[in-house]
Enzyme design. Sequence first.
Site, PDB file in Angstrom:
ATOM      1  N   VAL A  46     -32.296  51.798 -58.995  1.00 40.85           N
ATOM      2  CA  VAL A  46     -33.048  52.979 -58.370  1.00 40.85           C
ATOM      3  C   VAL A  46     -33.400  52.712 -56.983  1.00 40.85           C
ATOM      4  O   VAL A  46     -33.277  53.571 -55.959  1.00 40.85           O
ATOM      5  CB  VAL A  46     -34.209  53.631 -59.120  1.00 40.85           C
ATOM      6  CG1 VAL A  46     -34.712  54.770 -58.656  1.00 40.85           C
ATOM      7  CG2 VAL A  46     -33.840  53.938 -60.642  1.00 40.85           C
ATOM      8  N   LYS A  92     -38.431  55.340 -76.678  1.00 38.95           N
ATOM      9  CA  LYS A  92     -37.909  53.946 -75.820  1.00 38.95           C
ATOM     10  C   LYS A  92     -37.368  52.951 -76.807  1.00 38.95           C
ATOM     11  O   LYS A  92     -37.985  52.680 -77.976  1.00 38.95           O
ATOM     12  CB  LYS A  92     -38.961  53.992 -74.841  1.00 38.95           C
ATOM     13  CG  LYS A  92     -38.479  53.004 -73.475  1.00 38.95           C
ATOM     14  CD  LYS A  92     -38.082  54.024 -72.306  1.00 38.95           C
ATOM     15  CE  LYS A  92     -37.839  53.162 -71.333  1.00 38.95           C
ATOM     16  NZ  LYS A  92     -37.518  54.152 -70.215  1.00 38.95           N
ATOM     17  N   GLY A 105     -39.245  46.592 -55.162  1.00 37.35           N
ATOM     18  CA  GLY A 105     -38.155  46.742 -55.980  1.00 37.35           C
ATOM     19  C   GLY A 105     -37.013  47.426 -55.609  1.00 37.35           C
ATOM     20  O   GLY A 105     -37.023  48.586 -55.583  1.00 37.35           O
ATOM     21  N   VAL A 106     -35.907  46.856 -55.464  1.00 37.30           N
ATOM     22  CA  VAL A 106     -34.472  47.363 -54.784  1.00 37.30           C
ATOM     23  C   VAL A 106     -33.549  47.041 -55.773  1.00 37.30           C
ATOM     24  O   VAL A 106     -32.301  46.631 -55.248  1.00 37.30           O
ATOM     25  CB  VAL A 106     -34.304  47.261 -53.299  1.00 37.30           C
ATOM     26  CG1 VAL A 106     -35.228  47.668 -52.463  1.00 37.30           C
ATOM     27  CG2 VAL A 106     -34.497  45.648 -53.065  1.00 37.30           C
ATOM     28  N   GLY A 107     -33.735  47.367 -56.912  1.00 39.65           N
ATOM     29  CA  GLY A 107     -32.552  47.414 -57.891  1.00 39.65           C
ATOM     30  C   GLY A 107     -31.607  48.683 -58.030  1.00 39.65           C
ATOM     31  O   GLY A 107     -31.522  49.330 -57.137  1.00 39.65           O
TER      32      GLY A 107
END
Length: 367
Positions: free
Chosen positions: A183, A79, A179-181
């Site tokens: 994905v 990563k 979290g509604v980014g």
Amino acid sequence: MLFETIGHTGHEQVVFCHNRDAGLKAIIAIHNTVLGPALGGTRMWSYATEQEALNDVLRLSRGMTFKAAVSGLNLGGGKAVIIGDPNTDKSEALFRAFGRFVNSLNGRYITAEDVGIDVNDMEYVLKETEYVTGVHQVHGGSGDPSPFTAYGTVQGLLATLNVAYGNEDVGKYSYAVQGVGHVGMEYVKLLRERGAKVFVTDINKDAVQRCVDELGCEAVALDEIYDCDVDVYSPCALGGTVNEKTLPRLKAKVICGAANNQLATDEIGVEVEKRGIIYAPDYAVNAGGLMNVSIEFDGYNRERAMRMMRGIYYNLGQIFQIAKRDGIPTFKAADRMAEERIAAIGKIKLPHMGNSGPRFLGRSRGQ
Ligand code: NAD
């Protein structure tokens, strides 16, 4: 201190990348390459300290080793993190400088998108190295992996609902999505398509508003997401959100979401189990994006990708079986499944074979 940390986490290699002119400060962490070259996304984030960035990249890269192993992929774990604000600090020079560092590793590390990075950023990286996945379809890539990660998360959810409730009727249950980014938004769409009740929160108010206006979700304040009276808590933002402060507040019987490193500590994972909450191990559930980009090596094929993604359902089933068989929490069962595969495949490799980078077929690097 540094080597002690790396020794403790078992990393093979950690590379600090600095280019003053481009304003690049990045860290690439290669955790394990027994199964194959280390593949994992690049995260761009305004870390408060460099130590915080290092901790994050070490944790995330280790997670990738386990994710690839549990998903049956011939990939190792790695990563990268870029220290900076994705809203203000991006530039062509920054990503091209980063691409050069990736290239210098000759395919031992292959990058992709993660939080704060999109497919356009990867186009710059591609100008400097072929060791990048998740590039745009016009270059023969698979594009943004996020919708696939969301689809894979739903496959994992089906298996988890089955264990928790004995059925897989997604629409029958209620969800708190944090979290509604990239994905989270796709995941919410899939839940709503199946008729589920969905509560959402995000620091991005526009994204939340979209969920309310276009998808019929209910918005809650950032901190209220832990108090929602729902069946499933779905962390789809950053890691560590299941912790000693939040766990006592959760009412959900299931934790299943796309975020990496959801459990703050192993102790919390044990506590989750004790409370009778069924935890779907994050790296097994959110492997859809990784599976999707891994197909780029052989020339991208969407059908093959979707077939692989449906495998997440069976991988989860196997993890739940190991947990039951060995009387261990599900997060440990996932680790066990991954470790057993790495050990078994490691043994069949001839010594000194090494892992050179893959050759990408059917891809162009031009405009
Ligand atoms: P993203 O940056 O597009 O979305 C993250 C969202 O979380 C953003 O909208 C952000 O505003 C929000 N957020 C940040 N802090 C928050 C907080 N405290 N409370 C509520 N919302 C908050 O990233 P993404 O690609 O959607 O990834 C989300 C998670 O899924 C990450 O943990 C990532 O590592 C993991 N993941 C992503 C992929 C992928 O294919 N993109 C694959 C595997 C895992």
